[in-house]
Design a protein around this motif. Structure first.
Motif, short mmCIF file in Angstrom:
data_model
loop_
_atom_site.label_atom_id
_atom_site.label_comp_id
_atom_site.label_asym_id
_atom_site.label_seq_id
_atom_site.Cartn_x
_atom_site.Cartn_y
_atom_site.Cartn_z
N UNK A 101 0.80 -1.38 0.09
CA UNK A 101 0.17 -0.01 0.00
C UNK A 101 0.91 1.23 0.01
N UNK A 102 0.55 1.92 1.09
CA UNK A 102 1.46 3.44 1.06
C UNK A 102 2.73 2.98 1.85
N UNK A 103 2.76 1.79 2.50
CA UNK A 103 4.23 1.60 3.18
C UNK A 103 5.23 0.97 2.45
N UNK A 104 6.50 1.31 2.72
CA UNK A 104 7.45 0.58 2.17
C UNK A 104 8.21 -0.28 3.41
N UNK A 105 8.36 -1.70 3.33
CA UNK A 105 9.00 -2.38 4.03
C UNK A 105 10.34 -2.88 3.98
N UNK A 106 10.88 -2.83 4.80
CA UNK A 106 12.66 -3.24 4.78
C UNK A 106 12.73 -4.97 5.11
N UNK A 107 13.44 -5.38 4.24
CA UNK A 107 13.62 -6.84 4.56
C UNK A 107 15.23 -6.95 4.63
N UNK A 108 15.71 -7.76 5.67
CA UNK A 108 16.94 -8.09 5.89
C UNK A 108 17.38 -9.53 5.12
N UNK A 109 18.30 -9.34 4.27
CA UNK A 109 18.81 -10.65 3.50
C UNK A 109 19.26 -11.57 4.63
N UNK A 110 18.69 -12.55 5.26
CA UNK A 110 19.44 -13.33 6.25
C UNK A 110 20.37 -14.52 5.59
N UNK A 111 20.25 -14.72 4.51
CA UNK A 111 21.23 -15.45 3.92
C UNK A 111 22.51 -14.86 3.61
N UNK A 112 22.59 -13.85 3.13
CA UNK A 112 23.60 -12.92 2.94
C UNK A 112 24.03 -12.60 4.18
N UNK A 113 23.62 -12.21 5.35
CA UNK A 113 23.97 -12.06 6.80
C UNK A 113 24.70 -13.16 7.16
N UNK A 114 24.32 -14.20 7.04
CA UNK A 114 24.70 -15.45 7.46
C UNK A 114 26.07 -16.07 6.96
N UNK A 115 26.37 -15.62 5.74
CA UNK A 115 27.44 -15.73 5.01
C UNK A 115 28.63 -14.70 5.16
N UNK A 116 28.48 -13.75 5.99
CA UNK A 116 29.33 -12.67 6.29
C UNK A 116 30.67 -13.36 6.64
N UNK A 117 30.59 -14.21 7.66
CA UNK A 117 31.55 -14.67 8.26
C UNK A 117 32.55 -15.35 7.31
N UNK A 118 31.69 -16.51 6.68
CA UNK A 118 32.36 -17.22 5.54
C UNK A 118 32.98 -16.57 4.44
N UNK A 119 32.23 -15.28 3.78
CA UNK A 119 32.85 -14.57 2.89
C UNK A 119 34.16 -14.12 3.23
N UNK A 120 34.10 -13.77 4.51
CA UNK A 120 35.42 -12.92 4.92
C UNK A 120 36.59 -14.02 4.84
N UNK A 121 35.99 -15.01 5.45
CA UNK A 121 37.12 -16.28 5.87
C UNK A 121 37.80 -16.69 4.29
N UNK A 122 36.63 -16.89 3.44
CA UNK A 122 37.10 -17.19 2.20
C UNK A 122 38.17 -16.06 1.46
N UNK A 123 37.79 -15.04 1.49
CA UNK A 123 38.57 -13.73 0.93
C UNK A 123 40.08 -13.77 1.57
N UNK A 124 40.03 -14.04 2.63
CA UNK A 124 41.51 -14.06 3.38
C UNK A 124 42.18 -15.32 2.82
N UNK A 125 41.54 -16.36 2.68
CA UNK A 125 42.14 -17.50 2.29
C UNK A 125 42.39 -17.87 0.81
N UNK A 126 41.80 -17.02 0.15
CA UNK A 126 41.60 -17.07 -1.40
C UNK A 126 43.41 -17.31 -2.07
#
Length: 364
Positions: A339-364
């Motif tokens: 309607x006239x409201x805008x709802x914000x959604x957090x991407x939980x999958x992307x948030x959950x991968x943050x630690x893994x993404x960082x570790x993969x980056x420093x080990x790459x």
């Protein structure tokens, strides 16, 4: 930060995809030395380590700096053989000075990729090498002394060590993975032949791209360096070596005097695609702000409007909007209209991968 490989004028015939038994053995030895880097190989590393004879395990520890922290250049053959024996024969042909320099590259040094004095002939470099080795323990310090005193004896000792590894466990392992690696190399070569280098690089890893304007291969890594695939003689060209043991590492041999080699993990459905380093940095910076951390706590429990968030944390709606924009730019947030409201959604999958993404980056 990135590593670039100049390919100006390089013919496709000089771009080779081929598995290497020695490179795969070194990847397997690294997994045994650092099992925490490779949780997907837990069953193999546990079973293999438990089955090693104590004498062989002790010998592997003597030389594990060749594959634990970083991978010695000598273990990434630019012209792979069909068998471990062939790879070791070519290793025996390596000039003594080059062998010693490769054997003593024992850390992820910022000096890698730059020309340095050879410790066989330069007293100051020899003392620096001894200091670095001593900091890693008496066993490595003793091994470095052996290399400096008698390189041929150490080369022969290493060959026997690798041959004993083949007999103890790697022979069976290689028989299991070599067909998969050969098939992957053929597939990449076909992509190169029929669709071009850009498509082949994309299939190797999302961390590899082709800069057609500068005629460079760009490797998205937390290092800065440069090498060329158009060097004279037998250093002309570039070799891509697949590995079943390598993920999350993407290794690039780019030391002076060596033909470039890219050691890449074969694609597997269960392996996540690596994130670009700038995306990882952007996301870490986005969630590091204390206000955004609090907003994420609320959004993790459900979608909310800007007004709801502003009321919950006693801040203004424009301030909430600015924080939402940062999270959205980082790819951690999406919005939908009701309607006239805008709802914000957090991407939980992307948030959950943050630690893994960082570790993969420093080990790459």
């Amino acid at each position: 930060m990135s590593l670039t490989i100049d390919i100006a004028g390089l013919s496709p015939e000089r771009i080779v995809f081929a598995p290497s038994p020695l490179a795969e053995l070194s990847a397997a030895l690294h997994a045994l030395a650092e099992p925490a880097h490779h949780p997907g190989l837990h069953s193999w590393t546990t079973t293999t380590a438990c089955a090693l004879k104590p004498e062989l395990a002790d010998r592997l520890q003597e030389a594990d700096f060749l594959w634990r922290t970083t991978r010695s250049d000598m273990l990434l053959p630019p012209n792979p053989g069909a068998t471990l024996t062939e790879d070791l024969d070519r290793l025996d042909e390596l000039p003594e000075e080059q062998f010693v320099m490769a054997a003593l590259e024992i850390s992820c040094s910022a000096q890698y990729g730059t020309a340095r004095p050879n410790p066989l002939h330069d007293g100051a470099e020899r003392e620096r090498t001894r200091e670095r080795a001593a900091a890693r323990g008496p066993a490595q310090a003793a091994f470095v002394e052996r290399i400096l005193a008698d390189p041929p004896a150490v080369r022969a000792w290493l060959r026997r060590l690798f041959e004993d590894c083949e007999q103890a466990f790697f022979g069976d392992t290689w028989q299991r993975v070599r067909f998969q690696l050969a098939a992957d190399a053929r597939h990449k070569a076909e992509l190169l032949r029929h669709k071009g280098l850009a498509e082949a690089l994309a299939a190797v890893s999302p961390a590899l791209t082709l800069d057609t304007e500068r005629q460079q291969i760009v490797v998205d890594k937390l290092v800065t360096g440069r090498t060329s695939a158009t060097q004279p003689g037998d250093r002309h060209g570039i070799t891509f070596v697949p590995t079943a043991f390598g993920w999350p590492h993407l290794l690039v041999l780019h030391a002076p005097g060596w033909k470039p080699v890219v050691h890449y993990p074969v694609n597997s459905p269960e392996l996540p695609r690596p994130q670009a380093l700038d995306i990882v940095q952007l996301r870490l910076e986005a969630v590091a702000h204390p206000v955004r951390m609090k907003l994420c706590r609320t959004l993790a429990r459900g979608a909310h409007t800007t007004g709801e968030l502003a009321t919950a944390y006693d801040i203004t709606a424009p301030e909430v909007s600015r924080h939402m924009a940062v999270l959205k730019k980082a790819g951690l947030l999406s919005t939908r209209r009701r309607g006239r409201y805008v709802l914000h959604h957090l991407d939980l999958t992307a948030m959950a991968r943050l630690g893994t993404d960082f570790l993969e980056s420093v080990l790459r």
